[in-house]
Design a protein around this motif. Sequence first.
Motif, PDB file in Angstrom:
ATOM      1  N   MET A   1       0.927  -1.050  -0.309  1.00  0.00           N
ATOM      2  CA  MET A   1       0.031  -0.043   0.058  1.00  0.00           C
ATOM      3  C   MET A   1       0.996   1.054   0.077  1.00  0.00           C
ATOM      4  N   THR A   2       0.332   2.150  -0.798  1.00  0.00           N
ATOM      5  CA  THR A   2       1.323   3.423  -1.018  1.00  0.00           C
ATOM      6  C   THR A   2       0.783   4.696   0.088  1.00  0.00           C
ATOM      7  N   THR A   3       1.605   4.909   0.955  1.00  0.00           N
ATOM      8  CA  THR A   3       1.497   5.938   2.078  1.00  0.00           C
ATOM      9  C   THR A   3       1.609   7.390   1.475  1.00  0.00           C
ATOM     10  N   SER A   4       0.488   8.081   1.751  1.00  0.00           N
ATOM     11  CA  SER A   4       0.534   9.632   1.425  1.00  0.00           C
ATOM     12  C   SER A   4       1.050  10.515   2.588  1.00  0.00           C
ATOM     13  N   ARG A   5       2.299  10.813   2.335  1.00  0.00           N
ATOM     14  CA  ARG A   5       3.052  11.527   3.344  1.00  0.00           C
ATOM     15  C   ARG A   5       2.629  12.821   3.614  1.00  0.00           C
ATOM     16  N   LYS A   6       2.711  13.446   4.948  1.00  0.00           N
ATOM     17  CA  LYS A   6       2.277  14.554   5.378  1.00  0.00           C
ATOM     18  C   LYS A   6       3.527  15.269   6.015  1.00  0.00           C
ATOM     19  N   LEU A   7       3.566  16.844   6.249  1.00  0.00           N
ATOM     20  CA  LEU A   7       4.429  17.421   6.935  1.00  0.00           C
ATOM     21  C   LEU A   7       4.241  17.356   8.337  1.00  0.00           C
ATOM     22  N   VAL A   8       5.599  17.004   9.130  1.00  0.00           N
ATOM     23  CA  VAL A   8       5.312  17.023  10.339  1.00  0.00           C
ATOM     24  C   VAL A   8       6.123  18.222  11.278  1.00  0.00           C
ATOM     25  N   THR A   9       6.968  18.767  10.383  1.00  0.00           N
ATOM     26  CA  THR A   9       7.672  19.930  10.895  1.00  0.00           C
ATOM     27  C   THR A   9       7.608  21.022   9.919  1.00  0.00           C
ATOM     28  N   ILE A  10       7.553  22.203  10.112  1.00  0.00           N
ATOM     29  CA  ILE A  10       7.820  23.446   9.415  1.00  0.00           C
ATOM     30  C   ILE A  10       8.631  24.459   9.885  1.00  0.00           C
ATOM     31  N   VAL A 186       9.197   5.059   1.545  1.00  0.00           N
ATOM     32  CA  VAL A 186       8.615   5.816   2.630  1.00  0.00           C
ATOM     33  C   VAL A 186       9.751   5.813   3.959  1.00  0.00           C
ATOM     34  N   ALA A 187      10.904   5.128   3.661  1.00  0.00           N
ATOM     35  CA  ALA A 187      12.065   4.798   4.742  1.00  0.00           C
ATOM     36  C   ALA A 187      12.868   6.257   4.559  1.00  0.00           C
ATOM     37  N   TYR A 188      12.720   6.748   3.323  1.00  0.00           N
ATOM     38  CA  TYR A 188      13.627   8.146   3.472  1.00  0.00           C
ATOM     39  C   TYR A 188      13.286   9.080   3.939  1.00  0.00           C
ATOM     40  N   ASP A 222       9.748  -1.306   4.052  1.00  0.00           N
ATOM     41  CA  ASP A 222      10.284  -1.621   2.618  1.00  0.00           C
ATOM     42  C   ASP A 222       8.825  -1.352   1.807  1.00  0.00           C
ATOM     43  N   SER A 223       8.291  -0.087   1.639  1.00  0.00           N
ATOM     44  CA  SER A 223       7.342   0.213   0.745  1.00  0.00           C
ATOM     45  C   SER A 223       7.486   1.728   0.097  1.00  0.00           C
ATOM     46  N   ASP A 224       6.568   1.822  -0.823  1.00  0.00           N
ATOM     47  CA  ASP A 224       6.437   3.183  -1.546  1.00  0.00           C
ATOM     48  C   ASP A 224       5.738   4.436  -0.728  1.00  0.00           C
ATOM     49  N   SER A 225       6.006   5.492  -0.984  1.00  0.00           N
ATOM     50  CA  SER A 225       5.116   6.622  -0.573  1.00  0.00           C
ATOM     51  C   SER A 225       4.926   7.717  -1.675  1.00  0.00           C
ATOM     52  N   ALA A 242      15.741  13.826  -0.359  1.00  0.00           N
ATOM     53  CA  ALA A 242      15.344  12.699   0.290  1.00  0.00           C
ATOM     54  C   ALA A 242      16.376  11.646   0.416  1.00  0.00           C
ATOM     55  N   GLY A 243      16.654  11.005   1.529  1.00  0.00           N
ATOM     56  CA  GLY A 243      17.911  10.102   1.650  1.00  0.00           C
ATOM     57  C   GLY A 243      17.383   9.118   2.811  1.00  0.00           C
ATOM     58  N   LEU A 244      18.176   7.830   2.816  1.00  0.00           N
ATOM     59  CA  LEU A 244      18.050   6.781   3.529  1.00  0.00           C
ATOM     60  C   LEU A 244      18.806   7.172   4.723  1.00  0.00           C
TER      61      LEU A 244
END
Length: 290
Positions: A1-10, A186-188, A222-225, A242-244
Motif C-alpha cells: 500500500m502506498t502511503t501519502s506523506r504529510k508534513l510534520v515540521t515546518i 517511505v523509509a527516506y 520497505d514500501s512506496d510513498s 530525500a535520503g536513507l
Amino acid sequence: MTTSRKLVTIQTPAPHQGFLGKGHTARAVIDGNFIQSDPFVILMDDMLDKKDGEPAGGPHPHAGFETVSLLLEGEIGDTAHKMKGGDFQMMTAGSGVIHTETIDTETQLRLLQLWLILPKKDRWTTPRVQDLPAAHVPVAIEEGVLLKVYSGSLAGVTSPVKNYVPLIVADIHMQPNARTVQHIPVAYNAFIYVLEGSVKVGADGQTLHKNQVGWFDREDADSDSELIFESIEQGARFVLYAGLPQGDPIVSHGPFIGDTQDDIRRLYNEYWRGKMEHISEVEESQRMTW
C-alpha cells in the motif's frame, strides 16, 4: 500500500551574516539534531553579493562525509571544478581532501551546500568528485511542472551521479495552480526547501512559503510513498531532498566528521602534516563529469 506523506515540521530559517563578510547572507536550512535529520548533517543557503575584488574563501579540508552542492546562481570553484548556475557537484571527502572555493571578483551567487553522511563502512573511502553540468541534468516535464533530477530517481528519470547513501535531489518548478504527485521510498527522510512562491504540501495540504522548510513523516518500512504538491496563484519553486537514514552515531567538529573524538584528532593531525591532497590532484578515475 502506498502511503501519502504529510508534513510534520515546518521551519523558517532566519538569515544571518555569513563568514565571507559584507554581502554574504546565510540561512541554516539544517543545523540541528542529526538523529532526526540523518543522513543530512547540515544544509546552508548562501547568498553573496560581492562588490569588490578582495579574495574571499579559499582552500580548506573535509573528511568523513560528502558535500552536495547545487549552485542556483553565479560561479564558484577552482579552475578544475568551476561551477556555474544550475550545476551540481558531489564531493566525497572520505579519508580526507582539500578543496578550494575562492571568490576574488565582483559577483552575485546563491549556493545550496549539503553535508551528507557517509555509511560507516565507507567513512574513510578514497576521495572523489562528481560534476553534473546544468545542460546534462535529467529533466522530467509534466503539465505545469518541470523537475530537474540531480541525484537519484524521480518522475521516471534517473541522474547518473553515483551515491554511497541513496539520495534524491530535485529542483522542482511549478506554474500557478499546478499539481504533481511524486513517489519515493517511505523509509527516506525527506524535506523540501521553498525558493520561490508558495506550495501546498502533503496529504493534508499544508502551505509552505518562500524560505520555509517542510519535513515529511516517515516509516521504517520497505514500501512506496507519495508526495503531493499543489502550487497556488504565483507558482512555486522548491528543492526536494530525500535520503536513507544510516542510523550510526557520529562526532562532528569543524570540517570533519568521524565515529569518535580520536578520529577528529587524527584528521586534524593529518591535515596539519600535509597528508591530505587537493581534490584536483586525485586520480583521474576519481574525477567524474557526467
